[in-house]
Design a protein around this motif. Structure first.
Motif, short mmCIF file in Angstrom:
data_model
loop_
_atom_site.label_atom_id
_atom_site.label_comp_id
_atom_site.label_asym_id
_atom_site.label_seq_id
_atom_site.Cartn_x
_atom_site.Cartn_y
_atom_site.Cartn_z
N UNK A 283 1.20 2.30 -10.62
CA UNK A 283 2.53 1.74 -10.28
C UNK A 283 3.67 2.65 -10.72
N UNK A 284 4.64 2.84 -9.81
CA UNK A 284 5.90 3.51 -10.18
C UNK A 284 7.10 2.60 -9.93
N UNK A 285 6.86 1.48 -9.23
CA UNK A 285 7.94 0.53 -8.93
C UNK A 285 7.46 -0.90 -9.22
N UNK A 286 8.40 -1.74 -9.67
CA UNK A 286 8.13 -3.16 -9.87
C UNK A 286 8.91 -3.92 -8.79
N UNK A 287 8.18 -4.60 -7.92
CA UNK A 287 8.80 -5.22 -6.74
C UNK A 287 8.73 -6.74 -6.84
N UNK A 288 9.86 -7.40 -6.69
CA UNK A 288 9.91 -8.85 -6.60
C UNK A 288 10.09 -9.23 -5.14
N UNK A 397 5.29 -11.15 -7.41
CA UNK A 397 5.59 -9.85 -7.99
C UNK A 397 4.47 -8.86 -7.67
N UNK A 398 4.86 -7.64 -7.34
CA UNK A 398 3.86 -6.64 -7.03
C UNK A 398 4.39 -5.25 -7.40
N UNK A 399 3.57 -4.23 -7.13
CA UNK A 399 3.98 -2.86 -7.42
C UNK A 399 3.74 -2.02 -6.17
N UNK A 400 4.09 -0.75 -6.24
CA UNK A 400 3.90 0.13 -5.09
C UNK A 400 2.46 0.69 -5.08
N UNK A 401 2.14 1.42 -4.01
CA UNK A 401 0.81 2.04 -3.86
C UNK A 401 1.00 3.55 -3.90
N UNK A 402 0.43 4.18 -4.93
CA UNK A 402 0.69 5.60 -5.15
C UNK A 402 -0.61 6.39 -5.14
N UNK A 403 -0.47 7.71 -5.16
CA UNK A 403 -1.64 8.58 -5.30
C UNK A 403 -2.51 8.14 -6.47
#
Lengths: 414, 414
Positions: A283-288, A397-403
């Motif tokens: 995760x690099x972002x916290x998304x609401x 709440x979720x996060x991003x999808x990264x390498x």
């Protein structure tokens, strides 16, 4: 690196009267790491739990359900990492029971008063003898102030230990404490429970209230997060009320003191659940994702989860790219047959900045790409959706999808 | 790099009597790439289509549905890439209608005899004037043998053009041809249709048979694939029967000649659908998920999609890691409430190698990690699941989840 989440200061974690904890290096899967935790509870403690709805639920989950359904009041929890003891058939069940027995012997309680929890690799046998060997030394060192040790010992792919405390002052001046720990970073889409979450309070709660509260708290916290949409075999969320801080029992839901305790339990649970997302794999972002004005809470949750699960939306957040059509596409396939696209409005929000992105079935006329790009650069972003068809709402709440999600999960067992 | 998929040899792509194709560089989103395709149909052709169930369906999908529902028989298809014309509101609908009108004028047909298709970025306006400018030159160059040109011109993040042909000899010696093209690599989880698929035959099919066949073919092909679980706003699958190769009309479903044509149409559709998975964004593995002995086809599909969508299963395939517990976990959360984990068996298969992985609720006693590792190294792998509760079965095709999926989608608009 987790999103705005660091290891808690031990002095911020308050002991809960009636709870002692201890950890050990049992060498269950790898040597040299703390992988075994025991939480011992004073007599009179009450425990309620919610567990995974996965049909391949782990052996310890089955044993927990059995022990909680019985007459005995739990006196201890035992938690191992490294091996999930899931997909292990009859041998797995036997291993979970042997673990309970071993704990009961060193603590002088009954086996059915012990609740077992496991997390780690699925389909591998649990080496119970390593747990049995580590327990005697472990229990000589149980302490009320070992919450942070326990938070570290239940980690798997977590990068940060997750623990928090709140205190509330009741009407008679009594101060009760709520402290909890959680773990989890991947295989996160709890359904009625979470990976592992343990919250304890020294408030005295009647069993029916406790049973209701564990569900309410799960719904407001662990049941509203997702990292990758994978519901684990071992999800467990347990709420403990030792009663050790007060003599009066809180027994009715409109009791003002109960409401204070309830709010604090939900706050701690939500903090712990959000910490799992902040530490989501890669995760690099916290998304609401906040969906409002739906016809029912269930349809708001459907839309919120469609957005939160979309790999395309998640990679766009990783890239800080306001590719907002992907959000509309996810709303469109969420499974609400009579949804009117022309009525829907979508905002992107961060730190007081609120940008109307879509309305009337398309891009809002006031929308400028640079506004979207500015909001997307933040580490914490809210997607707000107005369905314009009712009064219900839901938040996920979720996060991003990264390498790094791919790297971590491609290398998990190596 | 696509999995066992290379550009077709143009000589393997057979013209379909009654179909001519042409492409142009209209500069819709980027200059210097073919982004506009026209497929012109001889009078008497019949067309049936299935389209996305996404509520935010694109403007051209709405116009296609309208034109196919009317009295007019389609005489042309126009397809642009670059811009999806989805999430574009009333202006988008107007742009799709103007596109049809422009094509009708250059071909001398009616606007409602033109079917429009778009694929590309959502939420951006379609520059119709560029399409209008490119059409006159394009239609002077319509050719029966331009199928490969068309396959190239409909690509977006595709790395390989997708096209294939089959011929069948009917009972009276007539040879009919079936040729099709498709595009798609991401936002792939078709629901009743796919990204874009066009299959044409010069067989003469009665309209009710054609309408049934387009659904059957979609169910056996595009409706059984997934790359990332995202259902697009623009999914369209169209089946064209020009009738130009035969005078007799095939009108009943048990006609032996119809059965031959039907089988070939399904074969071409399936090849085109699988080609999308082979070229799935970042794909390094082609995975077949076969679920057998379920109580219904629907529950088999649920289990197959749960496995095929799991990011954890997909990253394990990318890593060639037989982390098979993740497959069991996905089966467990597929949403079948009364599933008996102890009855389920799971195999991993590749090139004749068939390894029983799980049975009795856990790892099969005969399973050895090195056997799993050997199968996982192949580029094409089958996961076979026996639910042991009925006679139904379903197959879904998917690919793995790699670093490149994240890279491609993080950089898509740049």
């Amino acid at each position: 690196m987790a999103v705005n989440l660091t290891a808690p200061d031990p002095k911020d974690l308050r002991p809960v009267a009636g709870v002692r904890l201890g950890v050990a290096e049992a060498g269950i899967r790898k040597a040299g790491r703390r992988d075994l935790t025991v939480i011992s509870l004073a007599p009179g403690s009450r425990v309620a739990g919610v567990f995974t709805q996965n049909r391949f639920c782990a052996a310890p989950v089955q044993v927990c359900r059995e022990h909680l359904a019985g007459e005995a009041a739990p006196r201890a929890l035992v938690i191992n990492t490294g091996v999930a003891n899931a997909g292990t058939g009859a041998e797995g069940l036997e291993a979970a029971r042997r673990t309970c027995k071993a704990v009961s012997q060193v603590l002088g309680v009954e086996p059915q008063e012990v609740l077992p929890f496991s997390t780690g690799v699925i389909l591998e046998p649990l080496p119970v003898e390593k747990i049995e060997a580590a327990l005697p030394a472990l229990v000589t060192n149980l302490r009320p102030d070992a919450w942070l040790d326990a938070a570290y010992a239940i980690m798997t792919t977590d990068t940060v230990p997750k623990a928090c405390s709140r205190q509330v002052r009741l009407s008679d001046g009594t101060v009760v404490t709520i402290t909890g720990i959680s773990k989890g970073a991947g295989m996160i889409r709890p359904n009625m429970a979470t990976m592992l979450g343990f919250v304890a309070t020294d408030a005295r709660l009647a069993k029916p209230l406790l049973d209701a509260l564990v569900r309410e708290a799960a719904d407001e916290s662990f049941n509203a997060i997702t990292v990758d949409g994978d519901t684990s075999t071992n999800d467990s969320f347990v709420l403990i009320a030792t009663g050790a801080a007060m003599s009066r029992e809180l027994a009715v839901s409109d009791d003002e003191d109960y409401r204070k305790v309830r709010a604090a339990v939900i706050e701690v649970s939500r903090w712990l659940a959000q910490a799992i997302v902040r530490d989501g794999e890669g995760a690099t972002k916290f998304i609401t994702v906040r969906v409002e004005r739906g016809a029912s809470r269930e349809e708001c949750r459907k839309v919120a989860y469609a957005i939160a699960h979309s790999p395309l939306v998640k990679t766009a957040f990783f890239a800080s790219d306001p590719n907002l059509g992907r959000i509309l596409a996810a709303i469109g396939y969420a499974g609400i047959d009579d949804l009117d696209p022309a009525a829907i409005r979508v905002w992107l929000e961060a730190e007081g900045d609120s940008i109307l992105v879509a309305e009337g079935g398309g891009r809002a006329s006031s929308y400028r790409e640079e506004d979207g790009a500015r909001v997307m650069k933040h580490a914490e972003i809210t997607v707000r959706v107005d369905l314009a068809r009712g009064e219900a709402a839901a938040t996920v709440w979720t996060c991003d999808l990264s390498f790094d999600y791919v790297r971590i999960n491609a290398e998990y067992r190596s």
